[in-house]
Design an enzyme around this catalytic site. Sequence first.
Site, mmCIF file in Angstrom:
data_model
loop_
_atom_site.group_PDB
_atom_site.id
_atom_site.type_symbol
_atom_site.label_atom_id
_atom_site.label_comp_id
_atom_site.label_asym_id
_atom_site.label_seq_id
_atom_site.Cartn_x
_atom_site.Cartn_y
_atom_site.Cartn_z
ATOM 1 N N ASN A 14 1.190 -1.489 -0.114
ATOM 2 C CA ASN A 14 -0.096 -0.381 -0.162
ATOM 3 C C ASN A 14 0.899 0.773 0.148
ATOM 4 O O ASN A 14 0.727 2.444 -0.712
ATOM 5 C CB ASN A 14 -0.458 -0.082 0.733
ATOM 6 C CG ASN A 14 -2.017 -0.702 1.277
ATOM 7 O OD1 ASN A 14 -2.802 -0.750 0.436
ATOM 8 N ND2 ASN A 14 -2.580 -1.828 1.296
ATOM 9 N N HIS A 110 -8.998 -0.568 5.613
ATOM 10 C CA HIS A 110 -9.765 -2.176 5.878
ATOM 11 C C HIS A 110 -10.109 -3.169 4.566
ATOM 12 O O HIS A 110 -10.497 -2.732 4.278
ATOM 13 C CB HIS A 110 -10.105 -1.903 7.039
ATOM 14 C CG HIS A 110 -10.833 -3.209 7.629
ATOM 15 N ND1 HIS A 110 -10.298 -3.924 8.828
ATOM 16 C CD2 HIS A 110 -11.406 -3.988 8.006
ATOM 17 C CE1 HIS A 110 -10.567 -5.015 8.938
ATOM 18 N NE2 HIS A 110 -11.448 -4.834 8.117
HETATM 19 C C1 GRF Z 1 -2.964 -4.425 3.687
HETATM 20 O O1 GRF Z 1 -3.964 -5.833 3.220
HETATM 21 C C2 GRF Z 1 -4.201 -3.752 4.266
HETATM 22 O O2 GRF Z 1 -5.610 -3.807 4.078
HETATM 23 C C3 GRF Z 1 -3.921 -4.013 5.477
HETATM 24 O O3 GRF Z 1 -2.903 -4.521 6.273
HETATM 25 C C4 GRF Z 1 -2.452 -5.168 4.601
HETATM 26 C C5 GRF Z 1 -1.375 -4.296 4.644
HETATM 27 O O4 GRF Z 1 -0.345 -5.018 3.650
HETATM 28 N N1 GRF Z 1 -4.226 -2.608 6.990
HETATM 29 P P1 GRF Z 1 1.002 -3.724 2.950
HETATM 30 O O5 GRF Z 1 2.004 -4.423 4.290
HETATM 31 O O6 GRF Z 1 0.521 -2.833 2.145
HETATM 32 O O7 GRF Z 1 1.607 -4.800 1.776
#
Ligand code: GRF
Length: 208
Positions: A14, A110
Amino acid sequence: MKNIVVLVSGGGTNLQALIDAEKNGIIKSGKITAVVSSNPNAYALERAEKNNIATAVIRRKDYEDFKSYDLALTDLLKSLNADLVVLAGFMTILGHEVISAFENKMINIHPALIPSFCGEGFYGLRVHEAALEKGVKLSGATTHFVTEECDAGPIIMQRAVEVKNDDTPETLQRRIMENVEWKILPLSVELFCSGKIRVKDNKTIISD
Ligand code: GRF
């Protein structure tokens, strides 16, 4: 230009979506100025360094009690002049101090359609396992402002994907990340940075 500080703990896909969105102009009213990790080995830190973004590590276990950790995180974010704090897979619980210091200035993503499959205990693959156990036909992700009640703050954006008959928690997680999370998180950040989100009665009103 708003200063964006991103909190991470893991792989940081993300975070990568936010970095890419800044590069390709989807985020144009803000700049990611720092990445803060709860885990010194998080790959997200490497992603930040590769893009010349300042990094910091803050670990709950380095503080005697929760209160002093909460104060230290608040001070760190203030010293970084954060206008917006983005939780992008940040796995440490936040306290009253930091949440109140950044009221309606802290966005979380989320991986479910809130109010389904959210709240305490719903993180990582557990969210998608619960969705498959229930047999929902749609799932998705939600961006929202952070309040003291877990996953209960004002909702900013939601998008859905179809759940397939042969989905596993892993395939559903991947579809939601690729099709929803990596899109709505940058869009929500730009909405915030361009001043288009207003909060009233625990709901957001988005102007176009
Ligand atoms: C994602 O699924 C987000 O929705 C959750 O934690 C995960 C993080 O993944 N809160 P990344 O570290 O961004 O790959």
